[in-house]
Design an enzyme around this catalytic site. Sequence first.
Site, PDB file in Angstrom:
ATOM      1  N   ARG A 102       0.859  -1.191   0.000  1.00  0.00           N
ATOM      2  CA  ARG A 102       0.000   0.000   0.000  1.00  0.00           C
ATOM      3  C   ARG A 102       0.888   1.231   0.000  1.00  0.00           C
ATOM      4  O   ARG A 102       2.055   1.174   0.342  1.00  0.00           O
ATOM      5  CB  ARG A 102      -0.888   0.003   1.242  1.00  0.00           C
ATOM      6  CG  ARG A 102      -1.974  -1.058   1.226  1.00  0.00           C
ATOM      7  CD  ARG A 102      -2.589  -1.223   2.609  1.00  0.00           C
ATOM      8  NE  ARG A 102      -3.185   0.005   3.119  1.00  0.00           N
ATOM      9  CZ  ARG A 102      -3.533   0.204   4.386  1.00  0.00           C
ATOM     10  NH1 ARG A 102      -3.326  -0.742   5.288  1.00  0.00           N
ATOM     11  NH2 ARG A 102      -4.061   1.344   4.771  1.00  0.00           N
ATOM     12  N   SER A 161       0.554   4.020   1.882  1.00  0.00           N
ATOM     13  CA  SER A 161       0.684   4.793   3.128  1.00  0.00           C
ATOM     14  C   SER A 161       2.108   4.711   3.669  1.00  0.00           C
ATOM     15  O   SER A 161       2.842   3.758   3.405  1.00  0.00           O
ATOM     16  CB  SER A 161      -0.304   4.287   4.187  1.00  0.00           C
ATOM     17  OG  SER A 161       0.171   3.099   4.781  1.00  0.00           O
ATOM     18  N   LYS A 215      -3.161  -8.485  10.404  1.00  0.00           N
ATOM     19  CA  LYS A 215      -4.548  -8.306  10.870  1.00  0.00           C
ATOM     20  C   LYS A 215      -5.481  -7.835   9.754  1.00  0.00           C
ATOM     21  O   LYS A 215      -6.698  -7.924   9.894  1.00  0.00           O
ATOM     22  CB  LYS A 215      -4.615  -7.374  12.082  1.00  0.00           C
ATOM     23  CG  LYS A 215      -4.312  -5.917  11.819  1.00  0.00           C
ATOM     24  CD  LYS A 215      -4.549  -5.106  13.095  1.00  0.00           C
ATOM     25  CE  LYS A 215      -4.289  -3.624  12.854  1.00  0.00           C
ATOM     26  NZ  LYS A 215      -4.594  -2.818  14.036  1.00  0.00           N
ATOM     27  N   ASP A 216      -4.917  -7.347   8.637  1.00  0.00           N
ATOM     28  CA  ASP A 216      -5.750  -6.943   7.492  1.00  0.00           C
ATOM     29  C   ASP A 216      -6.156  -8.123   6.611  1.00  0.00           C
ATOM     30  O   ASP A 216      -7.019  -7.979   5.744  1.00  0.00           O
ATOM     31  CB  ASP A 216      -5.003  -5.929   6.609  1.00  0.00           C
ATOM     32  CG  ASP A 216      -4.861  -4.569   7.280  1.00  0.00           C
ATOM     33  OD1 ASP A 216      -5.647  -4.283   8.207  1.00  0.00           O
ATOM     34  OD2 ASP A 216      -3.966  -3.796   6.876  1.00  0.00           O
ATOM     35  N   THR A 225     -11.557   6.011  17.951  1.00  0.00           N
ATOM     36  CA  THR A 225     -11.077   4.692  17.518  1.00  0.00           C
ATOM     37  C   THR A 225     -11.932   4.214  16.355  1.00  0.00           C
ATOM     38  O   THR A 225     -13.144   4.461  16.327  1.00  0.00           O
ATOM     39  CB  THR A 225     -11.121   3.642  18.649  1.00  0.00           C
ATOM     40  OG1 THR A 225     -10.763   2.372  18.086  1.00  0.00           O
ATOM     41  CG2 THR A 225     -12.487   3.523  19.299  1.00  0.00           C
ATOM     42  N   LEU A 251     -14.371  -1.534  16.436  1.00  0.00           N
ATOM     43  CA  LEU A 251     -15.466  -1.974  17.311  1.00  0.00           C
ATOM     44  C   LEU A 251     -14.920  -2.741  18.509  1.00  0.00           C
ATOM     45  O   LEU A 251     -15.454  -2.667  19.611  1.00  0.00           O
ATOM     46  CB  LEU A 251     -16.424  -2.887  16.532  1.00  0.00           C
ATOM     47  CG  LEU A 251     -17.218  -2.275  15.382  1.00  0.00           C
ATOM     48  CD1 LEU A 251     -18.080  -3.346  14.724  1.00  0.00           C
ATOM     49  CD2 LEU A 251     -18.099  -1.129  15.865  1.00  0.00           C
ATOM     50  N   ARG A 252     -13.850  -3.506  18.269  1.00  0.00           N
ATOM     51  CA  ARG A 252     -13.237  -4.321  19.324  1.00  0.00           C
ATOM     52  C   ARG A 252     -12.727  -3.448  20.461  1.00  0.00           C
ATOM     53  O   ARG A 252     -12.993  -3.706  21.644  1.00  0.00           O
ATOM     54  CB  ARG A 252     -12.071  -5.136  18.724  1.00  0.00           C
ATOM     55  CG  ARG A 252     -11.190  -5.852  19.727  1.00  0.00           C
ATOM     56  CD  ARG A 252      -9.948  -6.413  19.044  1.00  0.00           C
ATOM     57  NE  ARG A 252      -9.153  -5.385  18.386  1.00  0.00           N
ATOM     58  CZ  ARG A 252      -8.292  -4.574  19.007  1.00  0.00           C
ATOM     59  NH1 ARG A 252      -8.134  -4.666  20.306  1.00  0.00           N
ATOM     60  NH2 ARG A 252      -7.604  -3.675  18.331  1.00  0.00           N
ATOM     61  N   ARG A 253     -11.985  -2.393  20.103  1.00  0.00           N
ATOM     62  CA  ARG A 253     -11.457  -1.492  21.147  1.00  0.00           C
ATOM     63  C   ARG A 253     -12.591  -0.782  21.862  1.00  0.00           C
ATOM     64  O   ARG A 253     -12.618  -0.691  23.095  1.00  0.00           O
ATOM     65  CB  ARG A 253     -10.515  -0.457  20.513  1.00  0.00           C
ATOM     66  CG  ARG A 253      -9.209  -1.047  20.002  1.00  0.00           C
ATOM     67  CD  ARG A 253      -8.430  -0.034  19.169  1.00  0.00           C
ATOM     68  NE  ARG A 253      -7.192  -0.600  18.666  1.00  0.00           N
ATOM     69  CZ  ARG A 253      -6.616  -0.240  17.514  1.00  0.00           C
ATOM     70  NH1 ARG A 253      -7.172   0.687  16.752  1.00  0.00           N
ATOM     71  NH2 ARG A 253      -5.484  -0.798  17.132  1.00  0.00           N
ATOM     72  N   ARG A 307     -11.216   7.907  11.224  1.00  0.00           N
ATOM     73  CA  ARG A 307     -10.633   7.177  10.109  1.00  0.00           C
ATOM     74  C   ARG A 307      -9.402   7.912   9.586  1.00  0.00           C
ATOM     75  O   ARG A 307      -9.104   9.037   9.954  1.00  0.00           O
ATOM     76  CB  ARG A 307     -11.648   7.037   8.954  1.00  0.00           C
ATOM     77  CG  ARG A 307     -12.716   5.976   9.154  1.00  0.00           C
ATOM     78  CD  ARG A 307     -12.195   4.552   9.104  1.00  0.00           C
ATOM     79  NE  ARG A 307     -11.201   4.300   8.073  1.00  0.00           N
ATOM     80  CZ  ARG A 307     -11.453   4.075   6.794  1.00  0.00           C
ATOM     81  NH1 ARG A 307     -12.697   4.073   6.366  1.00  0.00           N
ATOM     82  NH2 ARG A 307     -10.482   3.835   5.939  1.00  0.00           N
ATOM     83  N   GLY A 308      -8.706   7.258   8.669  1.00  0.00           N
ATOM     84  CA  GLY A 308      -7.504   7.832   8.070  1.00  0.00           C
ATOM     85  C   GLY A 308      -6.275   7.055   8.483  1.00  0.00           C
ATOM     86  O   GLY A 308      -6.328   6.240   9.418  1.00  0.00           O
ATOM     87  N   ASN A 309      -5.159   7.279   7.782  1.00  0.00           N
ATOM     88  CA  ASN A 309      -3.929   6.595   8.166  1.00  0.00           C
ATOM     89  C   ASN A 309      -3.383   7.204   9.460  1.00  0.00           C
ATOM     90  O   ASN A 309      -3.959   8.154  10.000  1.00  0.00           O
ATOM     91  CB  ASN A 309      -2.898   6.631   7.026  1.00  0.00           C
ATOM     92  CG  ASN A 309      -2.550   8.055   6.609  1.00  0.00           C
ATOM     93  OD1 ASN A 309      -2.452   8.941   7.447  1.00  0.00           O
ATOM     94  ND2 ASN A 309      -2.368   8.273   5.317  1.00  0.00           N
ATOM     95  N   THR A 344      -2.836  10.987   9.459  1.00  0.00           N
ATOM     96  CA  THR A 344      -4.095  11.736   9.442  1.00  0.00           C
ATOM     97  C   THR A 344      -4.749  11.736  10.813  1.00  0.00           C
ATOM     98  O   THR A 344      -5.232  12.766  11.293  1.00  0.00           O
ATOM     99  CB  THR A 344      -5.067  11.106   8.414  1.00  0.00           C
ATOM    100  OG1 THR A 344      -4.406  10.987   7.162  1.00  0.00           O
ATOM    101  CG2 THR A 344      -6.312  11.948   8.244  1.00  0.00           C
ATOM    102  N   ARG A 345      -4.764  10.577  11.452  1.00  0.00           N
ATOM    103  CA  ARG A 345      -5.436  10.490  12.756  1.00  0.00           C
ATOM    104  C   ARG A 345      -4.712  11.309  13.822  1.00  0.00           C
ATOM    105  O   ARG A 345      -5.345  11.978  14.639  1.00  0.00           O
ATOM    106  CB  ARG A 345      -5.566   9.032  13.191  1.00  0.00           C
ATOM    107  CG  ARG A 345      -6.729   8.326  12.492  1.00  0.00           C
ATOM    108  CD  ARG A 345      -6.946   6.928  12.994  1.00  0.00           C
ATOM    109  NE  ARG A 345      -6.325   5.957  12.120  1.00  0.00           N
ATOM    110  CZ  ARG A 345      -6.341   4.647  12.338  1.00  0.00           C
ATOM    111  NH1 ARG A 345      -6.926   4.170  13.413  1.00  0.00           N
ATOM    112  NH2 ARG A 345      -5.766   3.818  11.498  1.00  0.00           N
ATOM    113  N   CYS A 403     -14.046  -7.545  10.937  1.00  0.00           N
ATOM    114  CA  CYS A 403     -13.994  -6.208  11.561  1.00  0.00           C
ATOM    115  C   CYS A 403     -15.394  -5.660  11.842  1.00  0.00           C
ATOM    116  O   CYS A 403     -15.550  -4.596  12.404  1.00  0.00           O
ATOM    117  CB  CYS A 403     -13.177  -5.235  10.725  1.00  0.00           C
ATOM    118  SG  CYS A 403     -13.875  -4.885   9.111  1.00  0.00           S
TER     119      CYS A 403
END
Length: 379
Positions: free
Chosen positions: A44, A46, A116-117, A163, A166-168, A185-187, A190-191, A279
């Site tokens: 990717r 990023s 994890k992706d 965040t 949903l898990r967190r 959202r965002g990389n 960005t966050r 997810c």
Amino acid sequence: MAAPGTAAVSGGQAEGAAAVRALARLSPQGENGVGGRAVRVGTRRSQLARIQTDSVVEMLRELYPNLHFEIVAMSTTGDKILDTALSKIGEKSLFTKELENALERNEVDLVVHSLKDLPTSLPPGFTIGAVCKRENPLDAVVFHPKNCGKTLSLLPEKSVIGTSSLRRAAQLKKKFPQLEFRDIRGNLNTRLKKLDEKEDFSAIILAAAGLKRMGWENRIGQLLSPEDCLYAVGQGALAVEVRAKDQEILNMVSALHDADTVLCCIAERAFMKRLEGGCSVPVAVNTVLKDGQLYLTGAVYSLDGSDSLRETMQTSVHYPQQNEDGPNDDVQRVGITAKNVPGQAQEAAENLGVELASLLLSKGAKHILSVARQLNDAH
């Protein structure tokens, strides 16, 4: 876990050396690529993805100094859709599909992902040929500069935590009911920018591994222990995906396998697969490998964290490496091919994940997850 670990390292190096010789035979100009060209590595675009890919390519260059590697960067669906929560998009291969398409078209020879992706079932024709040594898998809290030095429990009531997971959110809502949780959202860049430059968030939750790889470890204000927040399946580990039938490339990357990480992640992925998690539902894990024993803690949560099931099981993975040539030589376990890690140990790890998931399902996990899925889809 000395025996499997040692065997995995020596086995990987032996197979790697054989791969170099095979690649050299393919190359008219000597050992400089596959069939006389560079080994092309997909990633990717990023910054974090590039850093992770560079680290894998660096390891490969050290193992195979005569081979030439070329990095091919591309954008994925998940990189392009930035105004929707990941759990709402409903696409299992958000960050992987475009990369897999390039792999299928022979435009790249291998692809580096955050494990994890990757879904627990890969498309036909692909396999995870290497799982590299895991970075710290825990979640971390990064605070707005005005909250520097605080912890989540010390934040004022109604403080907003960002965040995209949903898990967190499910785990932390239960633990810190006085706080509010909102999607972000965002990389990573960005966050962090959204956190620092606006007053919308008091803190955000990110994977510690990503922050460390980016060189931003100093931004970690609090590491969340497994008691506070179990992590995502595969979190902190890098995976190298290849074409399952591309034996030269598969042998080459297999030298990168870290035996302990492979066993932990097989158990985690088997747990997730049996639960049919993703997810869009809160599923979380924690694995510990100590003295040949693999301990897996797994949990499922309702979206608000009020309903949950959590159990721990263990198994022995202390098996010596054997020459397992034959029809099962390239057996895949939850998408992972690791013939330089003892097959019996892999089987034990996979069974552990399945059995733990079955235990939770027998206690009502299916109901918790189906309600969570329906509520998430409805919002």
